[in-house]
Design a protein around this motif. Structure first.
Motif, PDB file in Angstrom:
ATOM      1  N   ARG D 188      43.934  20.732  11.687  1.00  0.00           N
ATOM      2  CA  ARG D 188      43.509  21.864  10.950  1.00  0.00           C
ATOM      3  C   ARG D 188      44.542  23.346  11.356  1.00  0.00           C
ATOM      4  O   ARG D 188      44.750  24.061  10.386  1.00  0.00           O
ATOM      5  N   ARG D 189      44.724  23.345  12.469  1.00  0.00           N
ATOM      6  CA  ARG D 189      45.261  24.744  12.976  1.00  0.00           C
ATOM      7  C   ARG D 189      46.854  24.710  13.276  1.00  0.00           C
ATOM      8  O   ARG D 189      47.441  25.678  12.895  1.00  0.00           O
ATOM      9  N   THR D 190      47.302  23.497  13.114  1.00  0.00           N
ATOM     10  CA  THR D 190      48.843  23.595  13.726  1.00  0.00           C
ATOM     11  C   THR D 190      49.821  23.407  12.346  1.00  0.00           C
ATOM     12  O   THR D 190      49.335  22.734  11.486  1.00  0.00           O
ATOM     13  N   THR D 191      50.907  23.915  12.455  1.00  0.00           N
ATOM     14  CA  THR D 191      51.864  23.489  11.381  1.00  0.00           C
ATOM     15  C   THR D 191      52.143  21.817  11.250  1.00  0.00           C
ATOM     16  O   THR D 191      52.235  21.346  10.312  1.00  0.00           O
ATOM     17  N   PHE D 192      52.312  21.150  12.419  1.00  0.00           N
ATOM     18  CA  PHE D 192      52.362  19.902  12.491  1.00  0.00           C
ATOM     19  C   PHE D 192      51.216  19.362  11.675  1.00  0.00           C
ATOM     20  O   PHE D 192      51.740  18.601  10.730  1.00  0.00           O
ATOM     21  N   ARG D 194      49.491  20.441   9.145  1.00  0.00           N
ATOM     22  CA  ARG D 194      50.151  20.793   7.713  1.00  0.00           C
ATOM     23  C   ARG D 194      51.194  19.772   7.201  1.00  0.00           C
ATOM     24  O   ARG D 194      51.140  19.243   6.169  1.00  0.00           O
ATOM     25  N   HIS D 195      52.257  19.726   8.086  1.00  0.00           N
ATOM     26  CA  HIS D 195      53.391  19.025   7.685  1.00  0.00           C
ATOM     27  C   HIS D 195      52.811  17.515   7.555  1.00  0.00           C
ATOM     28  O   HIS D 195      53.229  16.905   6.391  1.00  0.00           O
ATOM     29  N   VAL D 197      50.288  16.241   6.543  1.00  0.00           N
ATOM     30  CA  VAL D 197      49.150  16.067   5.324  1.00  0.00           C
ATOM     31  C   VAL D 197      50.231  16.150   4.102  1.00  0.00           C
ATOM     32  O   VAL D 197      50.358  15.534   3.299  1.00  0.00           O
TER      33      VAL D 197
END
Ligand SMILES: Nc1ncnc2c1ncn2[C@@H]1O[C@H](COP(=O)(O)OP(=O)(O)OP(=O)(O)O)[C@@H](O)[C@H]1O
Ligand SMILES: Nc1ncnc2c1ncn2[C@@H]1O[C@H](COP(=O)(O)OP(=O)(O)OP(=O)(O)O)[C@@H](O)[C@H]1O
Ligand SMILES: [Mg+2]
Ligand SMILES: [Mg+2]
Lengths: 557, 333, 345, 321
Positions: D188-192, D194-195, D197
């Motif tokens: 939910r919280r990290t850039t990783f 997001r990447h 997903v």
């Protein structure tokens, strides 16, 4: 407020009455009435997200209306799927080419109605017919190659050829010209005229107004899912049309020429170029392409479909592996060639194919916009929601992105709005060089103007812009210089006063043919060798076959 | 005037790019496995005296042929972008039903498995096509459920059905040639179905871009149901024939066969993401794996099964790697 | 669902020494009268061979992964004996796949095997391989699991344990330890496995026949594996607090059960009596320590007896159709000394 | 937009469906629990809860890694084998105490994951095949390392790990919970997150947007490997025995089931961590109930299959049409 034109002459072949359709949260169509007469070309226009595509999908059984009826030739119909609509004689080219990339061109052209011999598909004949048919649309390719090896433009022509091959009562085209260049648009128009001659009705969706005036008889204007005007297009001058679409008073819609670029060129900063590419070479695609973009100038990239403009852009950002070639940003060469590296160096590319290379469909508008900027919006790998929301809100207002909110799935946005989202994704990186491959494809006049104005402004702020566009006007009025490509190599430059349509076309016509042509001659030869037999064969099995192509051939000659 | 100039230009564009590399790339992609297969066979024949002997080859063919049919069905499913994990269990069930049927006559022995396979295949197809469930789950359910069913009909595996000594059913699986010919015929038909019929085209199209396939007005839903029906039926049939060969319904058989099938299909150059693939490729795939196993057994057995497993895994990785590298095209992604 | 990779027998120390101890354990108990099977009588007569001449190839087909110590010990025992007698041995391992075993047996024949020792994965299902061996006049000796067919025609003879019998002994032990009245949980082996079937049937039949007050409250599969045995036992103890006896069809599951009983706060051997089969050292130690009542051995050392039988087969004495290996029977009384004398594998 | 007019009833149905998708798993979990209690009230007893938690912990750990992999439109069949690998080294490093054991196991897990990740990210081999080859090879390796007998483990630290309770709940469960929490944050919280997903949703677009696609893939498979290895250590600790030949068999299937029952689509682009937790618990409860009521294996399997089918159907996305 909906003004109806005098009673339609001749009862409509396709009629839509009181149609409503909403998707989770979005009310895409409200009480829409739409009547299509035989042998007319009916323009359907409206802003992005006005509901054009949705209406079309309702008419062709992709979506079922929540309320309202669809009547074909007076009979109420409830198509459960596109198959039924097709069978009933509604043939459609949907927005965003909808074909099968991995299958051969010929297969795509014939899917579902392959010529058969003893119950088995007759591949040889299928290919012959395909080559022959596509030839008439100026697409001369080895039809056994996968469709994806064609540029979007060519693909769109294939879709067109396919659509008009069925014997249809109605042909619907959702933004067929979005990635065609003038010559193909001409071909398309001749096809439409011949359809008209056969008494086939055509629904024509486009954001290019002059096309509408060139080919359409009547027009229906949509706004926010409702029909706001229907009538003969001749009676309606451009300005009025635009004001209807945007729902703003005539006065407020300032006439600013066909494009929103202001006449005078930008003040290009001499000295070190922002971007310099030298001798880019990609096997079979590019042969030593060199160009440079200075800060504060817009460089246009001209050429026909398949000239390799997209390839050039991709090669620059390292999305396409190059055999040779250097790329320098502000004098510093890019060593590791990958999109990531390019972005870090400040070079970003808006890809041509929004669906496949652009959006992350299941993510929200917010996440799509902030995607590339995440590293900057986060501390120690943790994303800072506040910063993110700020950026996202800013660009959603700035580009007037129409969505139910930052949390809406981007795949549910209309084509145009998706494009804006992608622009936002890049702009929030405030890059040094912006490569735009068909930036205004499928964007409505309002948005288009904004985008073009935006390009101007960005250049003004000292950004270097490389502009690829099949819309000649846009290319000419937008760019300070034009680099002309043909068959993957640079064949000319236009600068200053020479940047005109004529200049461009001349350069293309007189450009030296490159050796790559030799094998081509071969294929063209043997492919169009025996049109006779092909024709007969077509006549023999596929009833659909002749009707479509035949007339086209006529007015090609 | 200009118009001609442009069209020729277009022509140039088109075919200039159609040259060599991109022309053969898809070819190699299909033939990748074949290339590796030839390589392996040549080396094997050169180094080992027993490998090229007919009795060895027949031992490879005769005993594995029926299992390869799973890969045939799997090819179709995978080309549509789906997957069928239930074939291993279905193979076992087919064998048991076949053996059971054989005690009541050859016809039952053939029809019973086919019926059950088709029925279950249809159920899976409907769940995938109509209920829009992920094939992986639906068929995973099949993998578990069918094993359960198998235990149930053999009361927890306690009873084993034997094919009567002189039932004609046995002759279907006996020897080397009967199985090989039956299976060869099935594959030939499969190839025809895939490349030369509209059904085949529909399968490939929906695998390549389901959305488009629907918009193009292809009967996608029906094709989906049919493809799982096909896979289920083939698996059951294969199991039954296997049972005929072994002379009994072995309940513990078929474990992990689905994975082997998937592996051979992928090695055969069919994209797991669907939209492209060939039956001929799958043929190379299954042969390749069979040959490699035969060789590994031949050379490594004395070092114990743990070692052979490791080698097997390693080989699979290498083969898949080779295949993938061979089939790499210019295309981005 | 994975009944393939199970270890159909116990797991234990890899000591496969063909020691004197092993030898003496491995003696035919069933010395039924009547002529044994020889190369003359086998399938209408097969060529006479001297398997120790170092040229004749003997093929050994192992049914399951040797990462399962019963299999390991068995294989090692065969290999060692072959080496000792100077027999040329080739082998294959079917990893619990009947198809594979068929193809591997034919494969060995192709490689020139003239005599075969087969540990069948499954009693039914080696039809094709046996048929070919017969056609090529290659005699087959089956060990540790039977195959359906007629001795001295489809195969020379069967050498191995009597699983049904083992289970009956287990039932007797359990009844004895619980004074004839108990609530028993059975941990069965992998479903569909012949061994499981026999060991379950033998136990249940015996209880039905002789011990009316021994009540079988639950019977669940532990797939012959320690982890599964433990999981199942943990669940059963929650559901049936009255369980006071466990019959595990192999030692691995018994070991799991012991863990489960402990973590349920009960003492194995006191609150819950355990009887198990296979006799691997780790379990026999538990027996010695009083955590389990009894452990019935399944003897994996087939080497000496197998080759001894083959020589008899090519000699005059011949081989009896069914040679039952003498299995040890470890109880608190004899476990310790058995361990000390190295009679346990 | 004023989409409130007209869209009333439709929106309601849509909302209802979304509710079902979002919270179906949790509802099902609660219902199942109540049923279990209804059938046998002793089910609520602490001892029983503990047993269930002991058994679910390893599966959950593996499922968490699997969820991440599935989020990238991949799949990891090698987890079971990695468990075996971890198990095989426990006896070897028992001497170095718990720390040494865990370090060694997790390292191996990461290594195996790295290999799988490399095959997927760099060679672009289909995940299912890449990890299949690992699944076969790694288990073989584990058996070689271990030799051919299960080894008893007596090192107290390891045994405690598998048996001790904290606040009367299994230590194993706490560890799993902690990992779940971390995974949730990661996604939910990290850039990783997001990447991850984004890559799963549209790999090509992600690449063009300059995301480190390969690094993301590598990392994901390594995480999966590490979690599997940790699960392996816990399993050994709980069973007091290292048995690479059998431990972790079919774990990949259990994990995948838990993930999808938890509502994570196999098509990638979405990871539901809490859902995965619920999914794992759900499957554990089913097995518990069926075993405790001594249902035949055959019916157990059939019932489980049916329930999975239903659960997934209830919690899945439905396209608007
Ligand atoms: N599948 C869908 N789910 C949810 N909302 C949708 C869906 N399809 C379209 N919409 C919404 O319906 C509205 C109309 O979309 P539509 O695609 O018809 O616009 P359009 O007129 O075709 O725009 P463009 O000219 O950009 O193609 C938009 O607001 C869009 O967000
Ligand atoms: N009319 C055509 N005839 C043959 N091939 C074509 C044609 N149009 C596109 N292609 C194929 O498309 C590829 C290049 O298309 P691409 O889109 O990159 O060029 P482009 O100049 O960017 O055209 P576009 O206007 O589509 O951006 C080439 O591989 C070529 O084979
Ligand atoms: Mg649209
Ligand atoms: Mg382009």
């Amino acid at each position: 407020m909906v003004q109806q034109d005098p009673e339609p002459a001749g009862d409509p072949v396709l009629e839509v009455a009181g149609v409503n359709k909403s998707f989770a949260g979005v009310h895409a169509l409200r009480d829409v009435h739409f009547a299509l007469r035989p042998a007319e070309v009916h323009a359907l226009i409206g802003e992005n997200g006005a509901g054009k595509s949705t209406l079309i999908k309702v008419m062709t059984g992709v979506y079922r209306p929540d309320a309202g009826t669809v009547r074909l030739a007076g009979r109420a119909r409830d198509f459960r799927n596109p198959l039924e609509a097709q069978a009933a004689g509604i043939s459609t080219i949907y927005q965003e080419v909808n074909l099968v990339p991995l299958m051969s061109v010929a297969r795509n052209l014939h899917l579902g109605r392959e010529p058969r011999r003893f119950g088995l598909v007759d591949v040889a004949r299928m290919n012959r017919q395909a080559t022959e048919v596509l030839g008439r649309y100026g697409v001369h390719v080895d039809v056994t190659r996968p469709l994806r090896s064609l540029g979007l433009g060519a693909q769109q022509m294939v879709a067109l050829a396919r659509a008009v091959q069925v014997d249809a009562r109605v042909v619907i085209m959702d933004e067929p010209t979005s990635s065609l260049e003038p010559r193909e648009v001409e071909t398309l128009f001749s096809v439409i005229r011949s359809l008209k001659e056969q008494g086939i009705a055509v629904v024509y969706v486009s954001h290019r107004l002059d096309e509408l005036y060139a080919i359409c008889d009547r027009v229906t204007v949509m706004r926010d899912g409702a029909v706001v005007h229907t009538g003969p297009i001749a009676e309606l001058q451009r300005l009025r049309l635009v004001s209807l679409m945007l729902g703003r008073e005539m006065a407020t819609v300032r006439e600013k020429g066909t494009t929103a670029f202001d006449a005078d060129r930008h003040n290009r900063q001499e000295g070190r170029p922002a971007l310099r590419a030298t001798g880019l070479t990609v096997r079979h695609r590019l042969h030593g392409v060199s160009l440079d973009v200075h800060p504060g100038e817009v460089v246009g990239l001209g050429g026909l479909l398949g000239a390799g403009r997209s390839e050039t852009a991709k090669a620059i950002v390292g999305a396409l592996a190059t055999e040779e070639g250097e790329v320098e940003v502000e004098g510093r060469p890019l060593h590791r060639r990958s999109p990531a590296a390019a972005i870090r160096a400040g070079v970003v590319m808006l890809p041509e194919d929004r669906k496949i290379e652009g959006i992350i469909p299941n993510l929200s508008v917010r996440e799509n916009i902030s995607l590339a900027a995440l590293p900057r919006l986060s501390r120690a790998g943790l994303v800072s929601q506040a910063k993110q929301d700020e950026v996202v809100r800013f660009f959603m207002d700035r580009l007037r992105i129409k969505a139910s909110g930052p949390d809406q799935k981007v795949s549910d946005l209309s084509g145009g709005n998706q494009q804006k989202v992608l622009l936002a994704r890049w702009l929030c990186l405030n890059p040094k060089v912006l490569l735009l491959d068909e930036p205004t494809r499928g964007i409505d006049v309002g948005a288009k103007a904004e985008v073009q104005a935006l390009i101007d402004e960005l250049a003004g702020e000292g950004l270097g812009v490389l502009l690829i566009s099949s819309d000649l006007e846009e290319l000419i009025e937008g760019s300070d210089r034009v680099v002309i490509l043909k068959d993957g190599s640079v064949v000319g430059h236009l600068a200053g006063e020479d940047v005109t349509e004529e200049g461009l076309l001349d350069a293309l016509a007189t450009a030296p043919e490159d050796p790559a042509e030799e094998p081509a001659a071969g294929t063209v030869g043997d492919s169009s060798a025996e049109p006779g037999p092909a024709q007969q064969a077509a006549g023999a099995t596929d009833p659909a076959g002749p009707q479509g192509p035949a007339p086209v051939k006529e007015n090609q000659r | 005037m200009t118009s001609t100039a442009v069209t020729t230009a277009g022509a140039a564009t088109g075919t200039a790019r159609a040259t060599l590399g991109e022309r053969i790339a898809p070819q190699i992609q299909r033939r990748g496995a074949l290339a590796v297969l030839v390589l392996v066979v040549v080396i094997a024949s050169a180094t080992s005296s027993t490998f090229p002997t007919w009795s060895n080859i027949s031992s490879i063919l005769g005993n594995n042929a029926f299992v390869w049919v799973l890969a045939l069905g799997m090819t179709f499913v995978i080309i549509t972008g789906g997957i069928d994990l239930s074939v291993g269990s279905m193979y076992a069930l087919g064998g048991v039903l076949g053996a059971y049927g054989a005690t009541h006559g050859t016809w039952l022995a053939i029809l019973l498995p086919l019926a059950v396979g088709a029925a279950w295949g249809t159920v899976q197809g409907l769940l995938v096509a109509k209920a829009r469930m992920a094939p992986f789950i639906v068929t995973l359910v099949g993998l578990l459920g069918l094993r359960g069913l198998l235990q149930a009909v053999t009361d927890e595996g306690a009873t084993t059905y034997l094919v009567p000594r002189h039932s004609h059913f046995r002759s279907l699986g006996a020897g080397t040639w009967t199985p090989v010919l039956i299976v060869a015929a099935l594959f030939a038909l499969g190839a025809l179905l895939l490349t030369r019929t509209r059904f085949g085209a529909t399968l490939t199209a929906m695998g390549g871009n389901e959305n488009a396939a629907v918009l193009l007005g292809l009967p996608v839903a029906r094709a989906k149901v049919l493809v799982y029906l096909l896979s289920g039926t083939l698996a059951a049939a294969a199991g039954a024939l296997g049972g005929a060969r072994l002379g009994s319904g072995v309940t513990t058989i078929g474990v992990g066969y689905e994975l082997t099938a998937i592996a051979s299909v992928v090695i055969g150059g069919t994209l797991l993401t669907g939209g492209s693939g060939s039956v001929s490729g799958t043929v190379s795939g299954v042969l390749l794996l069979a040959v490699i196993h035969n060789l590994i057994d031949h050379y490594f057995s004395q070092y114990g099964s743990a070692f052979t497993d490791t080698v097997n895994g390693g080989f699979l990785a290498v083969v898949v790697l080779m295949q993938t590298l061979l089939s790499r095209t210019q295309q981005l992604e | 669902t994975n009944s393939g990779n199970d270890s159909s027998k116990s797991d234990a120390a890899p000591s496969s020494n063909n020691t004197a101890a092993a030898q003496q354990l491995a003696t035919p108990t069933d010395s039924a009268a009547g002529p044994g099977c020889t190369y003359r009588t086998y399938g209408g007569g097969v060529p006479k061979l001297d398997i120790t001449d170092g040229k004749t190839v003997v093929g050994f087909s192992q049914s399951e992964s040797t990462s399962n110590p019963f299999r390991a010990t068995e294989t090692k025992s065969i290999e060692a004996q072959a080496k000792q007698l100077g027999v040329k041995l080739i082998e294959r391992n079917a990893n619990a796949d009947v198809n594979a075993q068929n193809s591997q047996i034919e494969d060995m024949i192709a490689q020139g095997a003239k005599v075969l020792i087969v540990a069948p994965e499954n009693s039914d299902g080696l039809g094709p391989a046996l048929a070919q061996a017969k056609a090529k006049k290659i005699p087959v000796l089956t060990i540790d699991r039977t195959v359906t067919g007629t001795a001295c025609s489809d195969f020379i003879a069967f050498i191995g344990s009597d699983f049904y019998g083992q289970a009956q002994i287990a039932a007797d032990d359990l009844a004895g330890a619980t004074g004839g009245s108990a609530h028993v949980a059975i941990l069965t082996g992998t479903p569909g496995n012949n061994v499981t079937t026999d060991r379950t049937k033998g136990f249940e039949d015996r209880v039905k026949a002789k011990y009316p007050n021994v009540k079988i409250v639950a019977s669940q599969t532990g797939n012959f594996a320690q982890t599964d045995g433990q999981k199942v036992m943990e669940q059963l103890l929650q559901a049936h607090s009255d369980i006071n006896a466990v019959y595990a069809e192999n030692d691995e599951m018994a070991l799991g059960a012991i863990q489960a009983i402990k973590s349920a706060g009960k003492t194995p051997g006191k609150d819950v009596k355990i009887v198990t089969i296979d006799g691997i050292s780790q379990m026999v130690q538990n027996v010695a320590a009083g955590q389990a009542v009894a452990d019935i051995e399944t003897n994996p050392r087939f080497g000496p007896l197998a080759f001894q039988s083959l020589q008899a087969f090519y000699g005059t004495t011949g081989v009896q159709p069914k040679v039952i290996i003498k299995d040890g029977h470890f109880t608190s009384s004899n476990a310790k000394q058995a361990l000390s004398q190295g009679l346990v594998y | 937009m004023t989409s409130l007019t007209w869209s009333g009833p439709v929106a309601d149905r849509a909302r209802l469906l979304r509710m079902l998708q979002e919270y179906g798993v949790y509802a099902a979990l609660v219902v199942l629990f109540l049923v279990a209690v209804g059938l046998d009230t002793s089910f609520v007893e602490m001892s029983n809860i503990r047993v269930q938690l002991f058994q679910v912990a390893p599966t959950l750990l593996v499922a968490l890694g699997m969820a991440l992999v599935i989020g990238t439109e991949g799949i990891d069949l090698s987890v079971g084998a990695v468990i075996a690998l971890a198990a095989s080294v426990v006896p070897l490093y028992a001497g170095y105490g718990l720390g040494g054991v865990i370090a060694a196991a997790l390292l191996l897990g990461a290594a195996s994951g790295a290999i799988g990740g490399a095959m997927v990210a760099f060679a672009r081999i289909q995940p299912i095949v890449a990890t299949l080859s690992l699944m076969i090879g790694v288990r073989g390796l584990a058996e070689i390392i271990n030799g051919n007998s299960a080894k008893p483990v007596t090192q107290s630290g390891i045994l405690d790990l598998g048996s001790r309770n904290i606040a009367s709940l299994p230590e194993m469960a706490w560890i799993a919970a902690a990992c779940a929490l971390l995974t949730g944050l990661l996604v939910r919280r990290t850039t990783f997150g997001r990447h991850l997903v984004a890559v799963g949703d549209n790999r090509q677009a992600s690449r063009l947007s300059g995301l480190p696609v390969r690094r993301v893939l590598m990392t994901v498979y390594m995480i999966s490997g590490v979690l599997a290895a940790l699960a392996g250590v816990l399993i050994v600790g709980h069973g007091a025995e290292a048995d690479p030949a059998n431990q972790g068999l079919n774990m990949e299937l259990d994990a995948i089931t838990a993930v999808v029952v938890g509502g994570t689509p196999l098509s990638g682009g979405r990871v539901r961590v809490l859902g995965t937790v619920a999914g794992a618990l759900f499957m554990q409860l089913i097995t518990a109930v069926l075993t405790q009521h001594n249902v035949h294996t055959s019916y157990t399997q059939i019932v489980e299959a049916a329930i999975i089918c239903f659960a997934v159907y209830a919690s899945q996305e439905r396209g608007t049409r």
